[in-house]
Design a protein around this motif. Sequence first.
Motif, PDB file in Angstrom:
ATOM      1  N   ASN A  43       0.830  -1.203   0.000  1.00  0.00           N
ATOM      2  CA  ASN A  43       0.000   0.000   0.000  1.00  0.00           C
ATOM      3  C   ASN A  43       0.866   1.256   0.000  1.00  0.00           C
ATOM      4  O   ASN A  43       1.916   1.292   0.654  1.00  0.00           O
ATOM      5  CB  ASN A  43      -0.909   0.010   1.228  1.00  0.00           C
ATOM      6  CG  ASN A  43      -1.840  -1.179   1.261  1.00  0.00           C
ATOM      7  OD1 ASN A  43      -2.419  -1.549   0.244  1.00  0.00           O
ATOM      8  ND2 ASN A  43      -1.974  -1.791   2.432  1.00  0.00           N
ATOM      9  N   PRO A  44       0.471   2.289  -0.711  1.00  0.00           N
ATOM     10  CA  PRO A  44       1.228   3.559  -0.695  1.00  0.00           C
ATOM     11  C   PRO A  44       1.320   4.112   0.727  1.00  0.00           C
ATOM     12  O   PRO A  44       0.316   4.203   1.438  1.00  0.00           O
ATOM     13  CB  PRO A  44       0.394   4.479  -1.597  1.00  0.00           C
ATOM     14  CG  PRO A  44      -0.396   3.559  -2.463  1.00  0.00           C
ATOM     15  CD  PRO A  44      -0.690   2.352  -1.625  1.00  0.00           C
ATOM     16  N   GLY A  45       2.509   4.447   1.143  1.00  0.00           N
ATOM     17  CA  GLY A  45       2.710   4.956   2.498  1.00  0.00           C
ATOM     18  C   GLY A  45       2.663   3.882   3.558  1.00  0.00           C
ATOM     19  O   GLY A  45       2.614   4.195   4.762  1.00  0.00           O
ATOM     20  N   GLY A  46       2.691   2.612   3.148  1.00  0.00           N
ATOM     21  CA  GLY A  46       2.628   1.510   4.104  1.00  0.00           C
ATOM     22  C   GLY A  46       3.927   1.325   4.867  1.00  0.00           C
ATOM     23  O   GLY A  46       4.949   1.961   4.573  1.00  0.00           O
ATOM     24  N   LEU A  47       3.885   0.421   5.834  1.00  0.00           N
ATOM     25  CA  LEU A  47       5.016   0.216   6.741  1.00  0.00           C
ATOM     26  C   LEU A  47       5.794  -1.039   6.376  1.00  0.00           C
ATOM     27  O   LEU A  47       5.349  -1.867   5.576  1.00  0.00           O
ATOM     28  CB  LEU A  47       4.511   0.114   8.182  1.00  0.00           C
ATOM     29  CG  LEU A  47       3.662   1.284   8.681  1.00  0.00           C
ATOM     30  CD1 LEU A  47       3.179   1.001  10.095  1.00  0.00           C
ATOM     31  CD2 LEU A  47       4.436   2.591   8.637  1.00  0.00           C
ATOM     32  N   ILE A  48       6.952  -1.164   6.997  1.00  0.00           N
ATOM     33  CA  ILE A  48       7.754  -2.375   6.850  1.00  0.00           C
ATOM     34  C   ILE A  48       7.020  -3.534   7.527  1.00  0.00           C
ATOM     35  O   ILE A  48       6.320  -3.349   8.531  1.00  0.00           O
ATOM     36  CB  ILE A  48       9.155  -2.151   7.458  1.00  0.00           C
ATOM     37  CG1 ILE A  48      10.108  -3.263   7.017  1.00  0.00           C
ATOM     38  CG2 ILE A  48       9.106  -2.030   8.968  1.00  0.00           C
ATOM     39  CD1 ILE A  48      11.556  -2.973   7.337  1.00  0.00           C
ATOM     40  N   ARG A  49       7.142  -4.751   6.977  1.00  0.00           N
ATOM     41  CA  ARG A  49       6.286  -5.856   7.376  1.00  0.00           C
ATOM     42  C   ARG A  49       6.788  -6.674   8.571  1.00  0.00           C
ATOM     43  O   ARG A  49       5.983  -7.233   9.320  1.00  0.00           O
ATOM     44  CB  ARG A  49       6.099  -6.815   6.187  1.00  0.00           C
ATOM     45  CG  ARG A  49       5.114  -6.334   5.149  1.00  0.00           C
ATOM     46  CD  ARG A  49       3.732  -6.277   5.702  1.00  0.00           C
ATOM     47  NE  ARG A  49       2.718  -6.101   4.672  1.00  0.00           N
ATOM     48  CZ  ARG A  49       1.614  -5.415   4.844  1.00  0.00           C
ATOM     49  NH1 ARG A  49       1.403  -4.816   6.003  1.00  0.00           N
ATOM     50  NH2 ARG A  49       0.734  -5.304   3.894  1.00  0.00           N
ATOM     51  N   TRP A  50       8.095  -6.783   8.757  1.00  0.00           N
ATOM     52  CA  TRP A  50       8.576  -7.759   9.727  1.00  0.00           C
ATOM     53  C   TRP A  50       8.130  -7.481  11.172  1.00  0.00           C
ATOM     54  O   TRP A  50       7.954  -8.440  11.949  1.00  0.00           O
ATOM     55  CB  TRP A  50      10.095  -7.920   9.658  1.00  0.00           C
ATOM     56  CG  TRP A  50      10.909  -6.763  10.139  1.00  0.00           C
ATOM     57  CD1 TRP A  50      11.485  -5.779   9.387  1.00  0.00           C
ATOM     58  CD2 TRP A  50      11.263  -6.476  11.501  1.00  0.00           C
ATOM     59  NE1 TRP A  50      12.153  -4.892  10.186  1.00  0.00           N
ATOM     60  CE2 TRP A  50      12.044  -5.300  11.492  1.00  0.00           C
ATOM     61  CE3 TRP A  50      11.003  -7.093  12.717  1.00  0.00           C
ATOM     62  CZ2 TRP A  50      12.552  -4.726  12.644  1.00  0.00           C
ATOM     63  CZ3 TRP A  50      11.501  -6.523  13.880  1.00  0.00           C
ATOM     64  CH2 TRP A  50      12.274  -5.363  13.834  1.00  0.00           C
ATOM     65  N   PRO A  51       7.921  -6.211  11.597  1.00  0.00           N
ATOM     66  CA  PRO A  51       7.501  -6.033  12.994  1.00  0.00           C
ATOM     67  C   PRO A  51       6.171  -6.700  13.326  1.00  0.00           C
ATOM     68  O   PRO A  51       6.002  -7.232  14.430  1.00  0.00           O
ATOM     69  CB  PRO A  51       7.410  -4.496  13.131  1.00  0.00           C
ATOM     70  CG  PRO A  51       8.364  -3.973  12.119  1.00  0.00           C
ATOM     71  CD  PRO A  51       8.240  -4.910  10.962  1.00  0.00           C
ATOM     72  N   VAL A  52       5.219  -6.697  12.393  1.00  0.00           N
ATOM     73  CA  VAL A  52       3.946  -7.333  12.710  1.00  0.00           C
ATOM     74  C   VAL A  52       4.061  -8.849  12.630  1.00  0.00           C
ATOM     75  O   VAL A  52       3.409  -9.581  13.375  1.00  0.00           O
ATOM     76  CB  VAL A  52       2.828  -6.805  11.775  1.00  0.00           C
ATOM     77  CG1 VAL A  52       2.986  -7.310  10.358  1.00  0.00           C
ATOM     78  CG2 VAL A  52       1.459  -7.194  12.322  1.00  0.00           C
ATOM     79  N   TRP A  53       4.901  -9.356  11.732  1.00  0.00           N
ATOM     80  CA  TRP A  53       5.127 -10.802  11.667  1.00  0.00           C
ATOM     81  C   TRP A  53       5.837 -11.307  12.920  1.00  0.00           C
ATOM     82  O   TRP A  53       5.624 -12.448  13.339  1.00  0.00           O
ATOM     83  CB  TRP A  53       5.942 -11.154  10.422  1.00  0.00           C
ATOM     84  CG  TRP A  53       5.096 -11.289   9.200  1.00  0.00           C
ATOM     85  CD1 TRP A  53       4.640 -10.274   8.397  1.00  0.00           C
ATOM     86  CD2 TRP A  53       4.588 -12.496   8.638  1.00  0.00           C
ATOM     87  NE1 TRP A  53       3.878 -10.782   7.374  1.00  0.00           N
ATOM     88  CE2 TRP A  53       3.828 -12.146   7.491  1.00  0.00           C
ATOM     89  CE3 TRP A  53       4.698 -13.835   8.975  1.00  0.00           C
ATOM     90  CZ2 TRP A  53       3.185 -13.098   6.695  1.00  0.00           C
ATOM     91  CZ3 TRP A  53       4.063 -14.777   8.192  1.00  0.00           C
ATOM     92  CH2 TRP A  53       3.319 -14.407   7.062  1.00  0.00           C
ATOM     93  N   LEU A  54       6.654 -10.464  13.533  1.00  0.00           N
ATOM     94  CA  LEU A  54       7.373 -10.869  14.740  1.00  0.00           C
ATOM     95  C   LEU A  54       6.411 -11.182  15.887  1.00  0.00           C
ATOM     96  O   LEU A  54       6.739 -11.977  16.776  1.00  0.00           O
ATOM     97  CB  LEU A  54       8.336  -9.752  15.159  1.00  0.00           C
ATOM     98  CG  LEU A  54       9.221 -10.025  16.380  1.00  0.00           C
ATOM     99  CD1 LEU A  54      10.138 -11.225  16.134  1.00  0.00           C
ATOM    100  CD2 LEU A  54      10.042  -8.784  16.723  1.00  0.00           C
TER     101      LEU A  54
END
Length: 207
Positions: free
Chosen positions: A129-140
């Motif tokens: 998504n435009p302006g979205g965040l990096i993914r690994w923190p939520v996967w952690l």
Amino acid sequence: MQALLSLSRAIDRLNTFIGKYAIWLIFGATVISAVNAVIRKIFNYSSNGFLEVQWYLFAWSFLIAAGYTLLKREHVRIDVLNSHFPKKVQLAIEMFGLVFFLTPVCLMVLYYVTPLTLQMYQSGEMSNNPGGLIRWPVWLALPVGFTLLLLQGWSELIKCIAFALGKGPDPTIKPNEKSDEEALIEALRQETAAKAAQPAPPPAQAV
């Protein structure tokens, strides 16, 4: 057995500490949601980052609190039949579920999720998504949450074994929950107090 009980108490303290502070993640998500709504209304501006960080905080809150929820026996349980079984049968069912259901599911999730989390951390994968965040923190949140849940499951298993050996309290009773005998005594005490508080009937007048 004492060493295992010490381990169980340490796990309980860990999940109690985490569970009590997980509520602040919900508070943070609520504040961000409110601020995002105000900014969108006043300045006609919004960002997918605001929406995703709410998702991240909510995911972390319920995943890391799963162990605390198990400790407090607040997960949904269908005790229509189980509550009528003898205590030994209830204990056997509890131990069977911890060993053959909770533990394998947690280990399976950790087996599949941990490499994916490491892969996302190494690649720095971003949201599409435009302006979205990096993914690994939520996967952690997945390996952390299921590790805490697995540890709490083992803590409950230790307490079940200790109770079966006569070396600990009944772990199948929810904390602060009264037993049937205590509930009956309390009901009788309240009934007696209510009768004592009623005003005495007026004396009958002679005809």
